[in-house]
Design a protein around this motif. Structure first.
Motif, PDB file in Angstrom:
ATOM      1  N   PRO A   1      78.193  -5.909  74.039  1.00 11.00           N
ATOM      2  CA  PRO A   1      78.252  -4.650  73.288  1.00 11.00           C
ATOM      3  C   PRO A   1      76.858  -4.263  72.796  1.00 11.00           C
ATOM      4  N   VAL A   2      76.483  -3.023  73.026  1.00 15.01           N
ATOM      5  CA  VAL A   2      75.226  -2.492  72.507  1.00 15.01           C
ATOM      6  C   VAL A   2      75.597  -1.445  71.465  1.00 15.01           C
ATOM      7  N   LEU A   3      75.286  -1.757  70.198  1.00 15.99           N
ATOM      8  CA  LEU A   3      75.775  -0.919  69.103  1.00 15.99           C
ATOM      9  C   LEU A   3      74.709   0.072  68.655  1.00 15.99           C
ATOM     10  N   VAL A   4      75.125   1.328  68.539  1.00 14.42           N
ATOM     11  CA  VAL A   4      74.189   2.382  68.138  1.00 14.42           C
ATOM     12  C   VAL A   4      74.654   3.032  66.833  1.00 14.42           C
ATOM     13  N   ASP A   5      73.784   3.831  66.255  1.00 16.07           N
ATOM     14  CA  ASP A   5      74.064   4.436  64.945  1.00 16.07           C
ATOM     15  C   ASP A   5      75.011   5.638  65.080  1.00 16.07           C
ATOM     16  N   ILE A   6      75.446   6.131  63.913  1.00 16.31           N
ATOM     17  CA  ILE A   6      76.431   7.212  63.854  1.00 16.31           C
ATOM     18  C   ILE A   6      75.826   8.482  63.231  1.00 16.31           C
TER      19      ILE A   6
ATOM     20  N   ASN B   1      75.748  11.328  60.377  1.00 12.33           N
ATOM     21  CA  ASN B   1      76.023  11.263  58.939  1.00 12.33           C
ATOM     22  C   ASN B   1      77.221  12.129  58.527  1.00 12.33           C
ATOM     23  N   GLU B   2      77.455  13.249  59.214  1.00  6.52           N
ATOM     24  CA  GLU B   2      78.531  14.178  58.813  1.00  6.52           C
ATOM     25  C   GLU B   2      79.900  13.705  59.264  1.00  6.52           C
ATOM     26  N   TYR B   3      79.982  13.133  60.466  1.00  7.72           N
ATOM     27  CA  TYR B   3      81.298  12.786  61.039  1.00  7.72           C
ATOM     28  C   TYR B   3      81.550  11.279  61.080  1.00  7.72           C
ATOM     29  N   LEU B   4      80.498  10.520  60.867  1.00  5.79           N
ATOM     30  CA  LEU B   4      80.565   9.050  60.923  1.00  5.79           C
ATOM     31  C   LEU B   4      80.999   8.527  62.297  1.00  5.79           C
ATOM     32  N   GLN B   5      80.669   9.287  63.335  1.00  5.14           N
ATOM     33  CA  GLN B   5      80.995   8.881  64.707  1.00  5.14           C
ATOM     34  C   GLN B   5      79.728   8.715  65.538  1.00  5.14           C
ATOM     35  N   ILE B   6      79.890   8.194  66.725  1.00  3.62           N
ATOM     36  CA  ILE B   6      78.749   7.860  67.583  1.00  3.62           C
ATOM     37  C   ILE B   6      77.755   9.023  67.685  1.00  3.62           C
ATOM     38  N   ASP B   7      76.485   8.710  67.489  1.00  4.82           N
ATOM     39  CA  ASP B   7      75.415   9.702  67.583  1.00  4.82           C
ATOM     40  C   ASP B   7      74.946   9.708  69.034  1.00  4.82           C
ATOM     41  N   ILE B   8      75.276  10.786  69.751  1.00  2.00           N
ATOM     42  CA  ILE B   8      75.027  10.755  71.197  1.00  2.00           C
ATOM     43  C   ILE B   8      73.533  10.748  71.543  1.00  2.00           C
ATOM     44  N   SER B   9      72.693  11.195  70.616  1.00  2.00           N
ATOM     45  CA  SER B   9      71.253  11.114  70.909  1.00  2.00           C
ATOM     46  C   SER B   9      70.820   9.644  70.943  1.00  2.00           C
ATOM     47  N   LYS B  10      71.545   8.801  70.200  1.00  2.00           N
ATOM     48  CA  LYS B  10      71.249   7.358  70.187  1.00  2.00           C
ATOM     49  C   LYS B  10      71.799   6.674  71.439  1.00  2.00           C
ATOM     50  N   VAL B  11      72.854   7.252  71.989  1.00  2.00           N
ATOM     51  CA  VAL B  11      73.420   6.708  73.235  1.00  2.00           C
ATOM     52  C   VAL B  11      72.396   6.843  74.350  1.00  2.00           C
ATOM     53  N   ALA B  12      71.842   8.055  74.471  1.00  2.00           N
ATOM     54  CA  ALA B  12      70.874   8.314  75.546  1.00  2.00           C
ATOM     55  C   ALA B  12      69.734   7.291  75.493  1.00  2.00           C
ATOM     56  N   LYS B  13      69.290   6.962  74.274  1.00  2.00           N
ATOM     57  CA  LYS B  13      68.163   6.029  74.116  1.00  2.00           C
ATOM     58  C   LYS B  13      68.542   4.586  74.439  1.00  2.00           C
TER      59      LYS B  13
ATOM     60  N   THR C   1      71.821  -4.563  69.051  1.00  2.00           N
ATOM     61  CA  THR C   1      71.771  -3.231  68.451  1.00  2.00           C
ATOM     62  C   THR C   1      70.651  -2.473  69.132  1.00  2.00           C
ATOM     63  N   ASN C   2      70.762  -1.140  69.125  1.00  2.00           N
ATOM     64  CA  ASN C   2      69.668  -0.343  69.657  1.00  2.00           C
ATOM     65  C   ASN C   2      69.216   0.637  68.593  1.00  2.00           C
ATOM     66  N   GLY C   3      68.016   0.450  68.115  1.00  2.00           N
ATOM     67  CA  GLY C   3      67.497   1.263  67.020  1.00  2.00           C
ATOM     68  C   GLY C   3      68.079   0.787  65.707  1.00  2.00           C
ATOM     69  N   ALA C   4      67.564   1.352  64.604  1.00  2.00           N
ATOM     70  CA  ALA C   4      68.092   0.975  63.289  1.00  2.00           C
ATOM     71  C   ALA C   4      69.489   1.574  63.147  1.00  2.00           C
ATOM     72  N   LEU C   5      70.376   0.854  62.474  1.00  2.00           N
ATOM     73  CA  LEU C   5      71.708   1.412  62.228  1.00  2.00           C
ATOM     74  C   LEU C   5      71.790   1.834  60.756  1.00  2.00           C
ATOM     75  N   SER C   6      70.807   2.617  60.330  1.00  2.00           N
ATOM     76  CA  SER C   6      70.685   2.909  58.897  1.00  2.00           C
ATOM     77  C   SER C   6      71.802   3.818  58.381  1.00  2.00           C
ATOM     78  N   ILE C   7      72.251   4.776  59.188  1.00  2.00           N
ATOM     79  CA  ILE C   7      73.349   5.667  58.731  1.00  2.00           C
ATOM     80  C   ILE C   7      74.635   4.851  58.599  1.00  2.00           C
ATOM     81  N   THR C   8      74.837   3.927  59.517  1.00  2.00           N
ATOM     82  CA  THR C   8      75.997   3.031  59.465  1.00  2.00           C
ATOM     83  C   THR C   8      75.943   2.202  58.179  1.00  2.00           C
ATOM     84  N   GLU C   9      74.797   1.574  57.941  1.00  2.00           N
ATOM     85  CA  GLU C   9      74.675   0.666  56.789  1.00  2.00           C
ATOM     86  C   GLU C   9      74.756   1.404  55.459  1.00  2.00           C
TER      87      GLU C   9
END
Ligand code: PLP
Length: 364
Positions: free
Chosen positions: A99-104, A106-118, A325-333
């Protein structure tokens, strides 16, 4: 005490019908993968709008079996979020993939697709899109990324039975849709159950082998399979419950409207509704500043609440070494410290919701 969820009220509502169906099942001599399961699979495909469905033992298995049916396993990566039920991530590991976990967002608390691309590498085989809380992820954008990068889109719809994105039900947008029918889900059994949807015949056939020891015919395994069957009694109950799903989702929506209209917006930030997506409110989530204090206050007022989820998967002992993880998961945390889930279920009375809102608005 005002309960956070109350599946027993639903049982009461449909008790006569359920008992009749259970009694009928008891006399059939077929208790696993029989006519009720076939009927449920047919009903569910029709409801979601896919050609095929495969009933399995639970929602976690639905994801693992989906990945295995797509030959995703050892050496492969699957992108998803850390802000989800741990099941989403645990199933990827059970299939053998990373599993490669990416951040979410802030408004919807769901997968941030710009983070998926990265996060996409040459090992990436799929994205597991979790339609968290009852509404869709940013599907158009995500579909485009998947198409451009030639990776598969699998939907985790365990919290969004019946929700739509642009008039099409969730679970019919990706190559496969995975659903849990755990008792408190919008479509819940009275025990464990799960179901998988797809339009692809080859995948459908393989999933049927995978759920029962790799058998096409009895006692001969074509492939290495699992035991992840659904029993007749649960399927019979689900065949009743599915008839009332839209009505129950509407009740949830009505309760959500009360919260949205009357909660004090200065004190509570409501998770936003996505454009183009309907919301079936498996959970109603708000953000608050002084959560600990609010939880103590609500306890005194005898109002039960939940937190979905208090611990991001990447920070849990059992999983932190098994994921990337890919990138900081700061919105998640950040958000896991300020969210709370308010009571929402179809049987919750309007009067009770108003009382909850009054109590919440009086909190200082
Ligand atoms: C409930 C849930 C699951 C797991 O379902 P089980 O039936 O408990 O295995 C998976 N993903 C999400 C998002 C869920 O809410």
């Amino acid at each position: 005490m005002i309960a956070f969820a109350n599946p027993s009220l639903k049982i009461k509502k449909y008790k006569k019908e359920i008992i009749r169906a259970v009694n009928r099942t008891l006399e059939t001599n077929s208790y696993i993968l029989g006519p009720e399961v076939k009927k449920f699979e047919k009903n569910f495909s029709k409801y979601i709008g896919t050609k095929y469905s495969v009933g399995v033992a639970n929602g976690t298995d639905a994801i693992e079996i989906s990945l295995r049916s797509l030959n995703i396993g050892i050496g492969d990566e699957v992108i998803t979020v850390s802000h989800t039920a741990v099941a989403s991530v645990s199933a990827i590991i059970s299939a053998g993939a990373k599993p490669v976990l990416v951040d979410i967002e802030n408004e919807y608390l769901q997968i941030d697709i710009s983070k998926v691309a990265k996060a996409i590498t040459n090992k990436t085989k799929a994205v597991l899109a979790v339609h968290l809380y009852g509404q869709s992820v940013e599907l158009d954008g995500l579909k485009k990324i998947c198409k451009d990068k030639k990776i598969l889109l699998i939907e985790d719809v365990s919290q969004a039975h019946g929700a739509k994105y642009k008039e099409k039900k969730l679970g019919s947008h990706g190559i496969i849709g995975c659903f849990s029918c755990y008792p408190t889900k919008n479509l819940g059994a009275l025990g464990d159950a799960g179901i998988i949807t797809t339009n692809n015949k080859k995948i459908y056939k393989k999933m049927k082998l995978l759920r029962e020891y790799g058998w096409k015919t009895k006692f001969y395994s074509e492939i290495h399979g699992r035991n992840s069957r659904i029993d007749e009694i649960q399927a019979a109950i689900l065949n009743i419950k599915i008839k009332y799903l839209d009505k129950e989702n509407k009740n949830r929506e009505d309760i959500a409207s009360l919260y949205k209209n009357f909660l004090d917006k200065k004190k509570f930030t409501i998770v936003k509704n996505r454009q183009n997506s309907s919301h079936v409110y498996h959970l109603f989530v708000v953000k608050v500043k002084k959560r600990k204090k609010l939880l103590d206050y609500l306890k005194k007022k005898k109002i039960a609440t939940g937190i979905h989820y208090p611990y991001p998967v990447h920070l849990q002992k059992g999983y932190k070494k098994l994921i990337k993880t890919n990138g900081a998961l700061s919105i998640t945390e950040k958000n896991c410290k300020n969210i709370i889930s308010l009571p929402i279920y179809p049987e919750l009375k309007k009067k009770t919701v108003i009382k909850i809102i009054q109590n919440l608005n009086n909190f200082n």
